[in-house]
Scaffold this motif. Structure first.
Motif, PDB file in Angstrom:
ATOM      1  N   PRO A   1       3.585   1.116  10.257  1.00  0.00           N
ATOM      2  CA  PRO A   1       2.581   0.049  10.155  1.00  0.00           C
ATOM      3  C   PRO A   1       2.562  -0.724   8.844  1.00  0.00           C
ATOM      4  O   PRO A   1       1.710  -1.595   8.673  1.00  0.00           O
ATOM      5  CB  PRO A   1       1.265   0.818  10.346  1.00  0.00           C
ATOM      6  N   GLU A   2       3.475  -0.442   7.903  1.00  0.00           N
ATOM      7  CA  GLU A   2       3.471  -1.210   6.655  1.00  0.00           C
ATOM      8  C   GLU A   2       3.701  -2.699   6.881  1.00  0.00           C
ATOM      9  O   GLU A   2       3.445  -3.513   5.992  1.00  0.00           O
ATOM     10  CB  GLU A   2       4.543  -0.694   5.682  1.00  0.00           C
ATOM     11  N   TRP A   3       4.190  -3.045   8.062  1.00  0.00           N
ATOM     12  CA  TRP A   3       4.363  -4.461   8.391  1.00  0.00           C
ATOM     13  C   TRP A   3       3.046  -5.225   8.260  1.00  0.00           C
ATOM     14  O   TRP A   3       3.026  -6.425   7.994  1.00  0.00           O
ATOM     15  CB  TRP A   3       4.934  -4.584   9.800  1.00  0.00           C
ATOM     16  N   VAL A   4       1.924  -4.522   8.422  1.00  0.00           N
ATOM     17  CA  VAL A   4       0.613  -5.158   8.210  1.00  0.00           C
ATOM     18  C   VAL A   4       0.506  -5.678   6.783  1.00  0.00           C
ATOM     19  O   VAL A   4      -0.038  -6.760   6.543  1.00  0.00           O
ATOM     20  CB  VAL A   4      -0.530  -4.157   8.498  1.00  0.00           C
ATOM     21  N   LEU A   5       1.028  -4.916   5.818  1.00  0.00           N
ATOM     22  CA  LEU A   5       0.978  -5.341   4.417  1.00  0.00           C
ATOM     23  C   LEU A   5       1.826  -6.586   4.196  1.00  0.00           C
ATOM     24  O   LEU A   5       1.421  -7.517   3.503  1.00  0.00           O
ATOM     25  CB  LEU A   5       1.463  -4.215   3.502  1.00  0.00           C
ATOM     26  N   VAL A   6       3.014  -6.602   4.811  1.00  0.00           N
ATOM     27  CA  VAL A   6       3.923  -7.733   4.601  1.00  0.00           C
ATOM     28  C   VAL A   6       3.318  -9.020   5.144  1.00  0.00           C
ATOM     29  O   VAL A   6       3.243 -10.033   4.456  1.00  0.00           O
ATOM     30  CB  VAL A   6       5.290  -7.457   5.269  1.00  0.00           C
ATOM     31  N   MET A   7       2.854  -8.981   6.389  1.00  0.00           N
ATOM     32  CA  MET A   7       2.365 -10.197   7.035  1.00  0.00           C
ATOM     33  C   MET A   7       0.877 -10.425   6.824  1.00  0.00           C
ATOM     34  O   MET A   7       0.454 -11.526   6.478  1.00  0.00           O
ATOM     35  CB  MET A   7       2.653 -10.123   8.541  1.00  0.00           C
ATOM     36  N   GLY A   8       0.081  -9.381   7.017  1.00  0.00           N
ATOM     37  CA  GLY A   8      -1.362  -9.559   7.014  1.00  0.00           C
ATOM     38  C   GLY A   8      -1.949  -9.809   5.649  1.00  0.00           C
ATOM     39  O   GLY A   8      -2.825 -10.657   5.485  1.00  0.00           O
ATOM     40  N   LEU A   9      -1.484  -9.060   4.653  1.00  0.00           N
ATOM     41  CA  LEU A   9      -2.072  -9.191   3.329  1.00  0.00           C
ATOM     42  C   LEU A   9      -1.245 -10.083   2.419  1.00  0.00           C
ATOM     43  O   LEU A   9      -1.724 -11.087   1.908  1.00  0.00           O
ATOM     44  CB  LEU A   9      -2.239  -7.800   2.700  1.00  0.00           C
ATOM     45  N   MET A  10       0.048  -9.713   2.243  1.00  0.00           N
ATOM     46  CA  MET A  10       0.858 -10.467   1.286  1.00  0.00           C
ATOM     47  C   MET A  10       0.983 -11.931   1.673  1.00  0.00           C
ATOM     48  O   MET A  10       0.747 -12.833   0.878  1.00  0.00           O
ATOM     49  CB  MET A  10       2.240  -9.831   1.171  1.00  0.00           C
TER      50      MET A  10
ATOM     51  N   VAL B   1      10.432  -1.546  -1.679  1.00  0.00           N
ATOM     52  CA  VAL B   1       9.629  -2.528  -2.423  1.00  0.00           C
ATOM     53  C   VAL B   1      10.346  -3.869  -2.451  1.00  0.00           C
ATOM     54  O   VAL B   1       9.736  -4.925  -2.245  1.00  0.00           O
ATOM     55  CB  VAL B   1       9.361  -2.026  -3.857  1.00  0.00           C
ATOM     56  N   GLN B   2      11.662  -3.829  -2.685  1.00  0.00           N
ATOM     57  CA  GLN B   2      12.416  -5.085  -2.754  1.00  0.00           C
ATOM     58  C   GLN B   2      12.390  -5.824  -1.426  1.00  0.00           C
ATOM     59  O   GLN B   2      12.198  -7.051  -1.390  1.00  0.00           O
ATOM     60  CB  GLN B   2      13.875  -4.811  -3.150  1.00  0.00           C
ATOM     61  N   TRP B   3      12.581  -5.088  -0.329  1.00  0.00           N
ATOM     62  CA  TRP B   3      12.607  -5.744   0.975  1.00  0.00           C
ATOM     63  C   TRP B   3      11.235  -6.302   1.330  1.00  0.00           C
ATOM     64  O   TRP B   3      11.123  -7.432   1.833  1.00  0.00           O
ATOM     65  CB  TRP B   3      13.057  -4.760   2.060  1.00  0.00           C
ATOM     66  N   MET B   4      10.194  -5.535   1.071  1.00  0.00           N
ATOM     67  CA  MET B   4       8.851  -6.004   1.418  1.00  0.00           C
ATOM     68  C   MET B   4       8.480  -7.253   0.625  1.00  0.00           C
ATOM     69  O   MET B   4       7.940  -8.219   1.180  1.00  0.00           O
ATOM     70  CB  MET B   4       7.834  -4.882   1.185  1.00  0.00           C
ATOM     71  N   LEU B   5       8.770  -7.250  -0.684  1.00  0.00           N
ATOM     72  CA  LEU B   5       8.442  -8.420  -1.494  1.00  0.00           C
ATOM     73  C   LEU B   5       9.305  -9.616  -1.098  1.00  0.00           C
ATOM     74  O   LEU B   5       8.808 -10.739  -0.988  1.00  0.00           O
ATOM     75  CB  LEU B   5       8.632  -8.102  -2.978  1.00  0.00           C
ATOM     76  N   SER B   6      10.600  -9.378  -0.860  1.00  0.00           N
ATOM     77  CA  SER B   6      11.491 -10.471  -0.448  1.00  0.00           C
ATOM     78  C   SER B   6      10.998 -11.104   0.842  1.00  0.00           C
ATOM     79  O   SER B   6      10.920 -12.339   0.968  1.00  0.00           O
ATOM     80  CB  SER B   6      12.917  -9.950  -0.247  1.00  0.00           C
ATOM     81  N   THR B   7      10.666 -10.252   1.813  1.00  0.00           N
ATOM     82  CA  THR B   7      10.239 -10.757   3.115  1.00  0.00           C
ATOM     83  C   THR B   7       8.907 -11.488   3.016  1.00  0.00           C
ATOM     84  O   THR B   7       8.721 -12.575   3.591  1.00  0.00           O
ATOM     85  CB  THR B   7      10.127  -9.596   4.119  1.00  0.00           C
ATOM     86  N   ALA B   8       7.958 -10.903   2.278  1.00  0.00           N
ATOM     87  CA  ALA B   8       6.646 -11.536   2.139  1.00  0.00           C
ATOM     88  C   ALA B   8       6.751 -12.890   1.455  1.00  0.00           C
ATOM     89  O   ALA B   8       6.136 -13.875   1.880  1.00  0.00           O
ATOM     90  CB  ALA B   8       5.706 -10.620   1.351  1.00  0.00           C
ATOM     91  N   ILE B   9       7.554 -12.968   0.402  1.00  0.00           N
ATOM     92  CA  ILE B   9       7.673 -14.217  -0.354  1.00  0.00           C
ATOM     93  C   ILE B   9       8.394 -15.283   0.464  1.00  0.00           C
ATOM     94  O   ILE B   9       7.947 -16.434   0.537  1.00  0.00           O
ATOM     95  CB  ILE B   9       8.404 -13.971  -1.693  1.00  0.00           C
TER      96      ILE B   9
END
Length: 489
Positions: free
Chosen positions: A73-82, A236-244
């Protein structure tokens, strides 16, 4: 009987959206500004929900839950919050400045705004061409999502091609008659409906399986690693890259960027971006958590199928599952119709008019825009029949492609020293690098964990600034255009 109920609800919902569009058509002025921007009259609720519904795509309803099901469920952080926060900031940094410029100079597209500042029809055409290039896979994504959703919901009774064709036909008909005003009205209806329906779906499924504790326990028994933050996938790198890249890409999507020009006042614009993160969390949490919890439920997800329709078909009544999928399809249509409308404006105003027919009349422009919608949508449908990639891959490629435009545009908006050569070089080289990472084997897609999309954005920024410092402004550039005193009611 079940199939008839499912199809009746889905087609009925789409027809309701079409009726609203027809009503809006009767109130639409036959001008480009009204067709593309509803005469810049949107209030807070309509602007917020039309932007919201425009982004409620197959990427949200199907790709997101699929990722949460497979990886956690960390995808919530990528899309929902970031991305809720990142895009809200960009709505102010880019959108507010664009709105001020649009009020003063009557710009309809981003390409017009850039072409005017740098006195370059080539730059204007370049940005339009790049935007249409990346718009194509995202329109195709909606058709792929609709086709797979209907096929799963009806257990194959409605083939993939028929589902994709259905949404294509409706969105062509809708865009041709409705224009921005009709799209915005149905967007508001669909956005509110999907917020409500998604939460009801989550609560319904949880009630059937015994509540969130039981669902979490089942998930822990099946995939305990999903309950721990971080994994080989969620670095961390993938999540930040994707969110940005998603956040910046959204700001450059034609159907989103054009809405920056449509607000009725600066107060409307500011209220809308302040409320944006709240709406993101309210939608993404239930849909993505349904996907994550589904991993532990007693339901089989066939290879290549989307999680959400299968879970709804298993745990909710036929009519409710069909209603949610109908709403999701309508949301996909609201994304596609906005894309087609904006794409047609980029084609007619930024490619056809500057390079083919400079004295294009409004009536002829209107005809070309509608014909362009039909051709573009049909081509995307034909491509979607090949189903060449997953929903996530299609969406991620489009987001990252659009993200390459964001930093050169931001530099131009806020740095007077930006030159025509600088912004052109920044856009061309960042796009060339990112496209190479997709299609040329020797160009990596990942750099020490950071995606090529984010690296390309950095290249665009450095090149735009560096070349601008090394070159002089062309004689016909309007360096002060973005920096004169801008005021609006």
């Amino acid at each position: 009987m079940t199939l008839a109920i499912q199809l009746g609800i889905i087609v009925g919902y789409l027809i309701l959206a079409l009726v609203i569009g027809l009503v809006a058509y009767r109130l639409t002025d036959r001008t480009a500004e009204d067709f593309y921007l509803a005469s810049r009259t949107f209030g807070t609720i309509v602007l917020l929900f039309t932007t919201f519904a425009t982004l409620l795509s197959a990427f949200t309803f199907f790709a997101g839950p699929n990722v949460a099901y497979q990886e956690g469920p960390e995808w919530v952080l990528v899309m929902g919050l970031m991305d809720g926060i990142i895009f809200a900031i960009l709505w102010y940094v880019i959108g507010y400045k664009q709105w001020l410029l649009g009020q003063r100079y009557d710009y309809v597209t981003l390409c017009e705004m850039l072409g005017d500042r740098f006195a370059s029809r080539r730059l204007r055409g370049l940005v339009a061409g790049i935007s249409l290039l990346w718009l194509f896979p995202y329109v195709m994504l909606q058709q792929v999502g609709a086709g797979t959703a209907l096929e799963a919901l009806t257990e194959g009774a409605v083939p993939y091609a028929v589902g994709a064709g259905l949404i294509t036909a409706f969105m062509i008909l809708y865009v041709v008659v409705a224009g921005m005003r009709g799209i915005a009205w149905t967007d508001t209806l669909q956005g509110a409906f999907m917020l409500f329906a998604t939460w009801i779906a989550l609560l319904w499924v949880l009630a059937v399986v015994g509540g969130p504790s039981a669902a979490t326990s089942a998930l822990e028994a099946e995939a305990a690693h999903h309950l721990a933050l971080g994994s080989d996938f969620y670095t961390v790198q993938w999540m930040l890259s994707t969110a940005i890249t998603i956040g910046f890409g959204v700001a450059m999507f034609p159907q989103v960027n054009q809405r920056f020009f449509a607000a009725g006042s600066r107060t409307v614009l500011k209220r809308s971006f302040a409320l944006w993160p709240i709406l993101c969390v309210l939608l993404f949490v239930p849909s993505f958590m349904l996907g994550a919890w589904a991993r532990g439920l007693d339901v089989t997800i066939p290879e290549g199928e989307n999680v959400l329709p299968v879970v709804l078909a298993e745990y909710t009544p036929v009519w409710f599952a069909a209603l949610v999928i109908a709403g999701a399809m309508a949301a996909m249509m609201s994304s596609s119709d906005s894309m087609l409308l904006s794409g047609s404006s980029y084609f007619t105003r930024d490619l056809y008019r500057p390079f083919v027919e400079a004295d294009l009349s409004e009536r002829r422009e209107d005809l070309l825009a509608r014909v362009g919608v039909v051709i573009f949508a049909t081509a995307a449908f034909v491509a979607s029949l090949w189903n060449p990639a997953t929903l996530f891959e299609l969406g991620d490629a489009a987001f990252s492609g659009f993200a390459q435009l964001a930093l050169p545009v931001m530099v131009a908006l806020y740095w007077r020293r930006t030159t025509r050569a600088g912004i052109t070089a920044g856009i061309v080289l960042s796009q060339a690098f990112y496209l190479s990472s997709l299609f040329v084997a020797v160009v990596p897609r990942v750099y020490a964990g950071w995606t090529a999309g984010l690296v390309g954005m950095g290249i665009g920024l450095v090149v735009t600034v560096g070349v601008s410092l090394l070159t002089s402004p062309a004689a016909d550039e309007q360096q002060s255009l973005y920096f004169d005193e801008l005021g609006a009611d």
